[in-house]
Design an enzyme around this catalytic site. Sequence first.
Site, PDB file in Angstrom:
ATOM      1  CB  SER A 139      23.022 -13.132 -41.526  1.00  0.00           C
ATOM      2  OG  SER A 139      22.890 -11.905 -42.222  1.00  0.00           O
ATOM      3  CE1 TYR A 152      26.823 -10.827 -38.335  1.00  0.00           C
ATOM      4  CE2 TYR A 152      26.033 -10.513 -40.578  1.00  0.00           C
ATOM      5  CZ  TYR A 152      25.774 -10.742 -39.246  1.00  0.00           C
ATOM      6  OH  TYR A 152      24.473 -10.899 -38.818  1.00  0.00           O
TER       7      TYR A 152
END
Length: 251
Positions: A139, A152
């Site tokens: 990401s 995350y």
Amino acid sequence: MTNTQKIALVTGGAQGIGFACAEALAEDGFKIILADIQEDVVQAAAATLGNGTAAYTCDMGDSKQILAMFDRIEAEHGPVHCLVNNAGIANPSDFLELSEEQFRQVIDINLTGTFIALQRAAKSMVKHNIQGSVVNMSSINAQVAIPSIAAYCASKGGAMQLTKVAALALAKNGIRVNAVGPGSIDTAMMAGVNANPEAMKNVLSRTPLGRIGVPREIGDTVAFLASEKASYITGETIYVDGGRLGLNYTC
């Protein structure tokens, strides 16, 4: 068609980015196997994709389930040539309120599960002399950060580094390991932003191309990395983010 008869396993493949990856790989000739924790949804996704797509239910936070899934896949279909480690969760929470249990759950699925699947797939590739490809889903939050998704961000930074380590370890076997780092993509994870005009305005203010991405743009990047067109690329993370990481400020 290319790569006919080769098998691609996509985790978190029932919808969104995972399903888009499966579609792109199927178009390149791979036999697709979808894995997801949602049994009904993954079965429906496999039926939608057609062409003999298989579906397996697996909790990617449970190493025993991951290993058992690979054993079943190999017994029923043969060894995997391409692994797409896409399964992941965010568990948003205020940083000071984030529990250890919440943190571990994200790390277990997004990072530990990625490692277990990658290692297991690589062992089989080495055993069967398969010069395969692994694509991990990282990401932009491996490079930048959002306070409300601490676990995350940590997991995706870990996935980026795991990609580099595995690429170096497996290069001698001809196995390539890369990652894709999506920016803001129109998936269920962005549903809250999509429903909030002010939040969307903030996202687009940090996105030079002026729009959010769609899952297929990630799928096509994954398919490229899995193909012979990327035969000299390993250990890299390709960011598909509309230019966000390159943005400083404008006058």
